[in-house]
Scaffold this motif. Structure first.
Motif, short mmCIF file in Angstrom:
data_model
loop_
_atom_site.label_atom_id
_atom_site.label_comp_id
_atom_site.label_asym_id
_atom_site.label_seq_id
_atom_site.Cartn_x
_atom_site.Cartn_y
_atom_site.Cartn_z
N ASP A 73 0.82 -1.33 0.00
CA ASP A 73 0.02 -0.25 -0.12
C ASP A 73 0.88 1.28 -0.05
O ASP A 73 1.72 1.41 0.95
CB ASP A 73 -0.74 0.03 1.22
N GLU A 75 0.29 4.34 0.36
CA GLU A 75 0.13 5.42 1.63
C GLU A 75 0.76 4.80 2.76
O GLU A 75 1.46 5.64 3.56
CB GLU A 75 -1.25 5.36 1.74
N LYS A 76 0.75 3.48 3.17
CA LYS A 76 1.51 2.94 4.46
C LYS A 76 2.70 2.88 4.34
O LYS A 76 3.53 3.25 4.97
CB LYS A 76 0.64 1.39 4.44
N HIS A 79 4.10 6.44 4.91
CA HIS A 79 4.05 6.70 6.18
C HIS A 79 5.10 6.00 7.02
O HIS A 79 5.72 6.40 8.12
CB HIS A 79 2.65 6.19 6.89
N SER A 87 -1.15 15.06 5.83
CA SER A 87 -1.88 14.62 4.88
C SER A 87 -1.16 14.28 3.61
O SER A 87 0.21 14.73 3.47
CB SER A 87 -2.94 15.90 4.70
N MET A 88 -1.71 13.83 2.77
CA MET A 88 -1.07 13.29 1.30
C MET A 88 -2.24 13.37 0.38
O MET A 88 -3.25 12.97 0.55
CB MET A 88 -0.41 11.90 1.29
N GLU A 89 -1.90 14.03 -0.82
CA GLU A 89 -2.82 13.91 -2.03
C GLU A 89 -1.83 13.54 -3.18
O GLU A 89 -0.65 13.73 -3.56
CB GLU A 89 -3.02 15.50 -2.22
N ILE A 95 3.24 13.01 -5.96
CA ILE A 95 2.68 13.14 -4.61
C ILE A 95 2.95 14.31 -3.87
O ILE A 95 4.24 14.62 -3.68
CB ILE A 95 3.04 11.74 -3.72
N VAL A 97 2.66 15.79 -0.07
CA VAL A 97 2.67 15.54 1.50
C VAL A 97 2.74 16.67 2.18
O VAL A 97 3.48 17.58 1.98
CB VAL A 97 3.62 14.56 1.86
#
Length: 134
Positions: A73, A75-76, A79, A87-89, A95, A97
């Motif tokens: 993943d 996003e994981k 992190h 937050s991230m987009e 990306i 962050v």
């Protein structure tokens, strides 16, 4: 995305695996530091009790070592690379962050060093072209 490893990198991965017992997903050798991405759930195994395995690996490689835990993943995984993310987009293959202003300098690193390493890892392991820190 497939990662192509040279002979030197394969040797470093093999030595690190023998020292720590972890499965290494990727490895980046920069001037003063080696970055290892270990399989999901193996971060603790790589570090060892009280950091003993990492200290031993740093002694063997004669460089500082940073370890990150892999995740399928994105996003994981981000992190795991940057725990301070608020937050991230993701737009196209970029990306964005957001981190707090107090964590921003540490996240980016001296002369952008940390972001450059993160960008290399993201482009090698995921289909991401660039990470921007806000």
């Amino acid at each position: 995305m497939k990662v192509k490893l040279d002979q030197n990198t394969i040797q470093m991965i093999s030595i690190f695996h023998n020292l720590t017992g972890t499965n290494v997903v990727d490895c980046l050798n920069e001037e003063d530091c080696i970055y290892f991405v270990v399989a999901e759930g193996q971060y603790g195994l790589a570090v060892g009790k009280g950091g003993a395995k990492i200290k031993n690996a740093e002694r063997v490689f004669k460089k500082s070592i940073k370890v990150f835990e892999h995740s399928q993943d994105l996003e994981k995984f981000l992190h795991n690379l940057i725990p301070e993310i608020e937050s991230m987009e993701m737009r196209n293959k970029m990306i964005f962050v957001k981190v707090s202003s107090s964590d921003r300098a540490r996240t980016i690193g001296k002369a952008g060093k940390n972001v450059k390493v993160i960008n290399k890892l993201l482009s090698r392991l995921f289909d991401v072209e660039e990470l921007k820190v806000k």
